[in-house]
Scaffold this active site. Sequence first.
Site, PDB file in Angstrom:
ATOM      1  N   CYS A   1      62.443  57.159  81.584  1.00  0.00           N
ATOM      2  CA  CYS A   1      61.883  58.536  81.086  1.00  0.00           C
ATOM      3  C   CYS A   1      62.829  59.007  80.471  1.00  0.00           C
ATOM      4  CB  CYS A   1      62.409  59.291  82.136  1.00  0.00           C
ATOM      5  SG  CYS A   1      61.337  57.825  83.903  1.00  0.00           S
TER       6      CYS A   1
ATOM      7  N   GLY B   1      60.681  56.368  76.878  1.00  0.00           N
ATOM      8  CA  GLY B   1      58.877  55.826  77.704  1.00  0.00           C
ATOM      9  C   GLY B   1      58.112  55.680  76.409  1.00  0.00           C
TER      10      GLY B   1
ATOM     11  N   ASN C   1      64.152  62.354  85.437  1.00  0.00           N
ATOM     12  CA  ASN C   1      64.942  60.074  84.885  1.00  0.00           C
ATOM     13  C   ASN C   1      65.528  59.812  85.810  1.00  0.00           C
ATOM     14  OD1 ASN C   1      66.247  60.590  81.884  1.00  0.00           O
ATOM     15  ND2 ASN C   1      65.606  58.405  82.870  1.00  0.00           N
ATOM     16  N   GLY C   2      65.655  58.507  86.666  1.00  0.00           N
ATOM     17  CA  GLY C   2      66.869  58.154  86.632  1.00  0.00           C
ATOM     18  C   GLY C   2      66.183  56.683  88.406  1.00  0.00           C
TER      19      GLY C   2
ATOM     20  N   TYR D   1      72.175  51.805  72.601  1.00  0.00           N
ATOM     21  CA  TYR D   1      71.258  51.791  71.871  1.00  0.00           C
ATOM     22  C   TYR D   1      70.464  52.830  73.239  1.00  0.00           C
ATOM     23  CZ  TYR D   1      66.148  49.235  72.523  1.00  0.00           C
ATOM     24  OH  TYR D   1      65.356  49.000  72.593  1.00  0.00           O
TER      25      TYR D   1
ATOM     26  N   SER E   1      67.680  49.280  65.833  1.00  0.00           N
ATOM     27  CA  SER E   1      68.752  49.807  66.783  1.00  0.00           C
ATOM     28  C   SER E   1      69.750  49.484  65.641  1.00  0.00           C
ATOM     29  CB  SER E   1      68.672  49.574  68.099  1.00  0.00           C
ATOM     30  OG  SER E   1      68.196  47.934  68.377  1.00  0.00           O
TER      31      SER E   1
ATOM     32  N   ASP F   1      73.275  43.570  65.869  1.00  0.00           N
ATOM     33  CA  ASP F   1      71.767  44.035  66.970  1.00  0.00           C
ATOM     34  C   ASP F   1      73.301  44.588  68.009  1.00  0.00           C
ATOM     35  OD1 ASP F   1      70.197  44.313  67.960  1.00  0.00           O
ATOM     36  OD2 ASP F   1      69.411  42.418  68.511  1.00  0.00           O
ATOM     37  N   ASP F   2      72.145  45.539  68.720  1.00  0.00           N
ATOM     38  CA  ASP F   2      73.255  46.221  70.303  1.00  0.00           C
ATOM     39  C   ASP F   2      73.687  45.296  71.160  1.00  0.00           C
ATOM     40  OD1 ASP F   2      70.512  47.123  71.080  1.00  0.00           O
ATOM     41  OD2 ASP F   2      70.217  47.147  69.602  1.00  0.00           O
TER      42      ASP F   2
ATOM     43  N   CYS G   1      77.236  47.619  83.802  1.00  0.00           N
ATOM     44  CA  CYS G   1      76.102  47.094  82.873  1.00  0.00           C
ATOM     45  C   CYS G   1      76.890  46.163  82.491  1.00  0.00           C
ATOM     46  CB  CYS G   1      75.050  47.320  82.335  1.00  0.00           C
ATOM     47  SG  CYS G   1      75.071  48.022  81.376  1.00  0.00           S
TER      48      CYS G   1
END
Length: 484
Positions: free
Chosen positions: A24, A50, A125-126, A265, A306, A368-369, A460
Amino acid sequence: MNFPEQAEYYPLISITDDHFHDECGVFGISNHAEASNLVYLGLYALQHRGQESAGIVTVEDRIFHCKRGRGLVADVFKRHDVDRLQGRFAIGHVRYSTAGGSATTRNLQPIVVDTAHGGMAMAHNGNLVNGVEMRRSLERRGSIFQSTMDTEVIVHLTALSRCRNFPERLVEALSQVQGAYALVALDEHHLIGVRDPNGFRPLVLGRIGKSYVLSSETCALKLIDAEFIRDIEPGEMVVIKGDKVESFYPFPKRKRHLCIFEYVYFARPDSTIDGVNVYESRKRIGSRLAVESLVDADLVVPVPDSGVPAALGYAQKANIPFELGIIRNHYIGRTFIEPQQAIRHFGVKIKLNANPSVFKGKRVILVDDSIVRGTTSRKIVKMVRAAGAKEVHMRISSPPTTNPCYYGIDTPTRKELLAASHSVKEMKNYITADSLAFLSMEGMYQAINGRADSGYCDACFSGNYPLPFPVPELDPQLTLLQEG
Ligand code: SF4
């Protein structure tokens, strides 16, 4: 018998890229004669956060006006919609969602409700880590939910509060939830912006004339000629009433954990988050990647869009020519009618195309990212080889993504993440590259702000989650409710 239009015989395929997705973007403005128009433009600039739905709520003389719909901002709002949204205070929202979540119009934001205290609207957002638990508790007390979004949990808790004004009611509600939120909210007297105590998601304060602006990113301020004032701090609530803004820190202090993936990203490259410009940080990331994993090659080519700043940084540091060898079609939507006769790798080809005149006979470094499932990387490597490349070396401008996100980012489950179950060598073999290397965790931190462990969430990559969360795999109902 009626036959459908011919096109209906063709399979409709989904064009999804293999990335984590922000869920979001939020925007708000106070006391401006063109509030709805400026929020519309703000959402336009936040569209990368989004693309599934967009919405704006304004308030005028206690009446809330609302327009929400599925699709891009330009598809949802026509001139007459924006004109109809009367009022000097407004908030807006753009939303990304997973396939299941997008199927319903119940999950559109901002949420707008009438309560015993008057109307209010909220956009978020979250993701709340105790959202499901709180929802079940509210349902047991008689609350009826209309969406699967945990934003609605905050709305219910705010409506139930007996505090005397809207900011206090919102503080009481947010004191009961845990998780990631950058939130904008509106009642008939106040525009409020809040960032959770960890500061997972960004939120900034700006000004245009005497009006204050709240935005997920600074890029949206620039579009409407608003000046940047400052980032909202983790755990801070700003309350805007008339032409005045007040700042509060009503929650227990926690260690800052801004999502580091915003730099890798999510955020637009022309945004600046917590004093660090995203484009510059991505170039430094590429430069660091070149230092860590240099390989002899003729060209550096980004996977657009990206991968572009990191590839530039890599090429400059390595002193290897930079070429835009892969061209991206910017005009496709998220689905496409595929021809009856199968075309190999159609989903990637319609979005990205390798130019043989760049690649023929060349040793190529592709930048790439991230690699998420690995399926797209594999197709891109094959596409570049088919365009004539002699060697293909893949360089990734972040560490391996080994863990899903529970703080508001759409990610696959752990078992779908290639890096969760494969070594770098196995990943290299899977994507069929000649070599594969990722940026180190230390390199990422050094490139972003020159210091390790300076207040970011990197779960992550590391698996070190700053906030405990329920495990969806063990609770099917949880997965259903977390759509949103
Ligand atoms: S888990 Fe990853 S994507 Fe989620 S907030 Fe942390 S760094 Fe960002």
